[in-house]
Write a protein that holds these residues in place. Sequence first.
Motif, short mmCIF file in Angstrom:
data_model
loop_
_atom_site.label_atom_id
_atom_site.label_comp_id
_atom_site.label_asym_id
_atom_site.label_seq_id
_atom_site.Cartn_x
_atom_site.Cartn_y
_atom_site.Cartn_z
N THR A 98 5.23 -31.62 -46.71
CA THR A 98 5.44 -33.24 -45.54
C THR A 98 6.11 -35.07 -46.36
O THR A 98 6.34 -34.61 -45.61
N ARG A 133 2.94 -38.00 -37.20
CA ARG A 133 1.69 -37.32 -37.08
C ARG A 133 1.64 -35.59 -36.91
O ARG A 133 0.64 -35.36 -36.86
N ASP A 186 0.50 -35.54 -40.33
CA ASP A 186 -1.47 -35.56 -40.09
C ASP A 186 -1.97 -33.80 -39.49
O ASP A 186 -2.85 -33.39 -40.11
N ILE A 187 -0.93 -33.00 -38.82
CA ILE A 187 -1.29 -32.15 -38.19
C ILE A 187 -1.30 -31.06 -39.38
O ILE A 187 -2.16 -29.67 -39.70
N LEU A 239 -1.38 -31.59 -42.81
CA LEU A 239 -1.90 -31.57 -43.39
C LEU A 239 -3.73 -31.47 -43.36
O LEU A 239 -4.01 -31.30 -44.03
N ASN A 240 -3.71 -30.99 -42.09
CA ASN A 240 -5.24 -30.64 -41.78
C ASN A 240 -5.37 -29.14 -41.49
O ASN A 240 -6.43 -28.56 -40.88
N GLY A 241 -4.27 -28.83 -41.73
CA GLY A 241 -4.05 -26.99 -42.15
C GLY A 241 -3.68 -26.64 -40.23
O GLY A 241 -4.32 -25.73 -39.58
N GLY A 242 -2.66 -27.15 -39.61
CA GLY A 242 -2.66 -27.18 -38.36
C GLY A 242 -1.93 -26.14 -38.15
O GLY A 242 -1.27 -25.12 -38.83
N ASP A 298 -0.05 -25.62 -33.13
CA ASP A 298 -0.40 -26.58 -32.94
C ASP A 298 0.98 -27.56 -33.62
O ASP A 298 1.46 -28.94 -33.08
#
Length: 644
Positions: A508, A592, A595-596, A598-601, A605
């Motif tokens: 990212t 955005r 974020d997805i 980093l949150n393991g989307g 997604d």
Amino acid sequence: MSQPLPPNNFGAPNGGAPARPGMPQPPRPPMPNAGGMPQPPRPPVPNAGGGVAGSQAKPPLAKPAAKSGRRSSKKLRLGDALIQKGLINEEQLSQALALQKKSGKRLGSVLVEMHVVTETDIVQLLSEQLRIPFIDLSNYLIDPVIAKLIPEHVAKRHMLIPINKVGNKLTVAMVDPLNILAIDDIQLMTSLMVKAVVATPTDIKKALQDAYGAVAQQDKLMDDLEDIGSDASDDDLSQLGDLGENDAPIIRLCNLVISQAVQNGVSDIHIEPFEKELRIRYRQDGVLTTAMTPPKKATAAITSRLKIMSSLNIAEKRLPQDGRIKIKVVNKTIDLRVSVLPVIWGEKIVMRILDQSSLRVNLEELGFEPKTLERFKAGIASPYGILLVTGPTGSGKTTTLYSALTSLNSIDRNVMTAEDPVEYMLTGVNQVQCKPDIGLTFAAALRSFLRQDPDVIMVGEIRDFETAEIAIKASMTGHLVLSTLHTNDAPGTVGRITNMGIEPFMVTTSVLLIQAQRLVRKVCKDCKYEIKPRAEQIGQFGITPELLRRLDLPHINERNMLFYKGKGCETCGGSGSKGRVGVYEVMIMTERLRDIILNGGSTDDIRRQAIEDGMLSLRESALRKALIGMTSLEEVVRVTMGGH
Ligand SMILES: Nc1ncnc2c1ncn2[C@@H]1O[C@H](COP(=O)(O)OP(=O)(O)O)[C@@H](O)[C@H]1O
Ligand SMILES: [Mg+2]
Ligand SMILES: [Zn+2]
């Protein structure tokens, strides 16, 4: 010989038109007809055209078939028609008729010799009057395989040449398209339906020479190859440093294969030994077709010859080898990347043609949708970060990277590339050929680049953790890094990199954008027709007013929506498509999206967010090209099968 005609000359009123400007006027011979004497009968138009080049040996014109008979009742005689067109005047016609009487030549030839009209004028007129298409053969490359359908002596006798075959229809360019005898002959001989088109005698003569010259060349080669005899064992050939006289046909064959491929815009040549045959195929616009099948026993000799040309070890037959050939074909220097692979019936050789002059390096010409191009350009304008181009082999990745590098290649930037192989030479760019066998891997090259004060770095491909890590590090320390990855789409690439062992936060922070691409075949412009989509198709492809708005096609709606396809014609060799163009999806790393990730989307997604952030997917880009008539719906399905 084809002088451009001033347009007003075509629509000129009957008779009295002045001679065409710029045409030299021949000295005037005495005019026996001047005193209103009855003129000799003028030959009918087809004969006149047919005789332009003085092809006297033609059999008498057969009775026109019912169809042309209907036409001929309205038909003008050549002289009158030329006058009506304003191409000659009465006076010139009388002169010509007089000369014709003396020489016994055909009126058309006489007028051409008098320099009052050109062959093209006459043939075009003929074409209009008979409603038979005119074909300009001067730039037409005739396929020797098609030419061979009609024996040379027949073609020469009737002054015609076969130029294309689609299904059971053979298109034949003829000096005299009403020569029913000739047409019947050919239909009998070939069991094909003949479609006649008309061409000038000079063009046909030249085409006959070229085409049958090539046929003869190929036939002679094959004969010579048969003569070599199979007793030339593998061992003999592997000893060949110098080439014996028996090898002359092999050398010529190898040269012919390469030069034919280059002239036809082929991208790859495949030479494939099988149990009972040797097959040579060409890949053109992404599709393979058989080019020739030389005698099987020539396999070893051809393989050895190509290995010598590529500076490879001819004795090594059990291991794959990679080499390069540099040769001159029609005044162009062509590079060939050669790969030799042992297969059960010998060695398969694939040669990729790297034609420096065919490299497109203008980003605007690759086929980016306007909005997508803006997104991509914004990415390469960034001073640092990493930009990834993805897609399967042959999807145009290298071309995109070279185009990007070309636009970045300025005097104030140090541009460095690590490639395997270097496909094109870019002036002003420091290109390194990687050699993994001596330890010069992508990663090793990258490491030393960092001590070479680079601004822009291109790495041929990221395949492993080591390369990925150092490329990402370089991009985070103030360099713009470009590279490729073999993944299907942009969103899926994130997972691929993290699977290599790169931490999501590294992705990212370093990635500027990920682009995915494919090449679609373009609908042939010359035989394109419209297709009204069925309602369920519109649904199936998810074409909603919302999508049309995103595609910047607000004027298209369910009522006026059309798709396109090619019927198949001479231009496209019957395939209905000609040339290719890229389709691209460009995913920009937005806040955005970060974020997805980093949150393991999941990949889904990521894709959803990318589209929300303005990405056109591969399928949407392809669909846009179909809606504007550049490609067909079939191509959209083909390149984005099961995809998005
Ligand atoms: N945008 C494009 N439009 C038409 N042809 C293209 C385009 N991009 C690449 N090509 C052609 O497609 C072939 C494969 O391209 P290449 O860049 O080598 O693909 P890859 O690196 O993905 O294997 C080449 O012959 C190239 O000239
Ligand atoms: Mg490539
Ligand atoms: Zn076509």
